[in-house]
Design a protein around this motif. Structure first.
Motif, mmCIF file in Angstrom:
data_model
loop_
_atom_site.group_PDB
_atom_site.id
_atom_site.type_symbol
_atom_site.label_atom_id
_atom_site.label_comp_id
_atom_site.label_asym_id
_atom_site.label_seq_id
_atom_site.Cartn_x
_atom_site.Cartn_y
_atom_site.Cartn_z
ATOM 1 N N GLY A 17 0.900 -1.174 0.136
ATOM 2 C CA GLY A 17 -0.013 -0.017 0.226
ATOM 3 C C GLY A 17 0.718 1.178 0.025
ATOM 4 O O GLY A 17 0.601 2.230 -0.603
ATOM 5 N N VAL A 18 1.907 1.427 0.694
ATOM 6 C CA VAL A 18 2.833 2.502 0.881
ATOM 7 C C VAL A 18 3.423 2.735 -0.508
ATOM 8 O O VAL A 18 3.679 3.693 -0.974
ATOM 9 N N ALA A 19 3.561 1.531 -1.187
ATOM 10 C CA ALA A 19 4.424 1.592 -2.465
ATOM 11 C C ALA A 19 3.533 2.416 -3.652
ATOM 12 O O ALA A 19 4.139 2.812 -4.648
ATOM 13 N N THR A 20 2.431 2.461 -3.417
ATOM 14 C CA THR A 20 1.469 2.969 -4.355
ATOM 15 C C THR A 20 1.861 4.615 -4.336
ATOM 16 O O THR A 20 1.362 5.124 -5.469
ATOM 17 N N ALA A 21 2.566 4.971 -3.459
ATOM 18 C CA ALA A 21 2.807 6.378 -3.356
ATOM 19 C C ALA A 21 3.832 6.885 -4.614
ATOM 20 O O ALA A 21 3.707 7.920 -4.997
ATOM 21 N N ARG A 22 4.584 5.939 -5.154
ATOM 22 C CA ARG A 22 5.522 6.018 -6.042
ATOM 23 C C ARG A 22 4.822 6.768 -7.285
ATOM 24 O O ARG A 22 5.266 7.466 -7.991
ATOM 25 N N ALA A 23 3.751 6.093 -7.834
ATOM 26 C CA ALA A 23 2.945 6.595 -8.868
ATOM 27 C C ALA A 23 2.683 8.036 -8.958
ATOM 28 O O ALA A 23 2.439 8.657 -10.048
ATOM 29 N N GLY A 24 2.368 8.699 -7.916
ATOM 30 C CA GLY A 24 2.248 10.154 -7.803
ATOM 31 C C GLY A 24 3.194 10.900 -7.796
ATOM 32 O O GLY A 24 3.215 12.315 -7.740
ATOM 33 N N LEU A 25 4.428 10.576 -8.001
ATOM 34 C CA LEU A 25 5.962 11.198 -8.411
ATOM 35 C C LEU A 25 6.040 11.227 -9.692
ATOM 36 O O LEU A 25 5.686 10.691 -10.575
#
Length: 188
Positions: free
Chosen positions: A42-50
Motif C-alpha cells: 500500500g505504501v508503494a502506491t505513493a510512487r505512482a504520484g511522483l
C-alpha cells in the motif's frame, strides 16, 4: 529512512495531509537514493504520484494477505508489477503471491526477525519447558481484525491432532485485542 504516517496496530488510514507529507519526504529522500524500499504494498502506491524524473528503482516488502489478494486494487497491482525487486517475509507469502499474480517477477524471501523487547517480566519457564519437537508455535498479533492468521483453525484442529499424537502441543504467542477470546476458547 522515511516515516510514512502514524498507524495504530496496522489499522489507521493516512489522512490527505499525511499522504502529502509522505510524498514530500519521498521526493526529498529519493533525490539521494539509488533505490527505495517500501515496507508495504500500500505504501508503494505513493510512487505512482511522483513525477517520472523523481522516481527511483524500488523494492516492495510483502507481508501476507494484503499482497496475495486476487482482488488487489489496480494501484497495488501496478506497484507490485513495476517494482525492481519483490521481497516476501516468508516462502509461504512468496508462493501465495506467485499463485495470485502469475505475471509478477520472482519473489525473493527474507524471513523477519524480531528485535529484542525490553524485559517486561519473568520468562514463563513452564511454557518454555513444555515446548518439545511436537510443539506447534504460532507467534503474531492476536487482533480481532486479523483472524485470518490461523489461530482459530489451529484450535479447531486440536482434537484431531491430539487423537493422532497425544504428545502434540500448541503454543500461542503474541499480544492483541483478541487474546481474551482466544484464551476462553482454549479453556473451553
Amino acid at each position: 529512512t522515511i516515516t510514512v504516517f502514524p498507524d495504530v496496530e496496522g489499522g489507521a488510514d493516512p489522512t490527505l495531509m499525511q499522504r502529502g507529507l509522505f510524498a514530500a519526504r519521498l521526493v526529498r529522500g529519493g533525490r539521494r537514493a539509488h533505490c527505495v524500499v517500501f515496507n508495504h504494498v500500500g505504501v508503494a502506491t505513493a510512487r505512482a504520484g511522483l513525477p517520472a524524473g523523481m522516481r527511483r528503482p524500488y523494492a516492495v516488502f510483502m507481508h501476507g494477505a494484503e499482497s496475495w489478494d486476487p482482488a488487489l486494487d489496480a494501484d497495488r497491482r501496478r506497484a507490485l508489477a513495476e517494482a525492481t525487486l519483490l521481497i516476501a517475509n516468508s516462502a509461504h507469502t512468496a508462493r501465495r503471491v506467485a499463485e495470485a499474480h502469475p505475471g509478477l517477477p520472482p519473489v525473493a524471501v527474507c524471513p523477519l526477525a524480531l528485535l529484542p523487547e525490553r524485559d517486561t517480566g519473568t520468562v514463563d519457564g513452564a511454557l518454555i519447558g513444555s515446548i518439545t519437537p511436537r510443539t506447534i508455535v504460532i507467534a503474531g498479533r492476536r487482533n480481532a481484525n486479523e483472524r485470518h492468521k490461523g489461530h482459530d483453525e489451529l484450535l479447531e484442529s486440536g482434537p484431531t491432532v491430539l487423537a493422532r499424537r497425544a504428545d502434540a502441543r500448541l503454543a500461542i504467542v503474541g499480544r492483541g485485542d483478541d487474546v481474551k477470546r482466544l484464551e476462553a476458547r482454549v479453556s473451553s
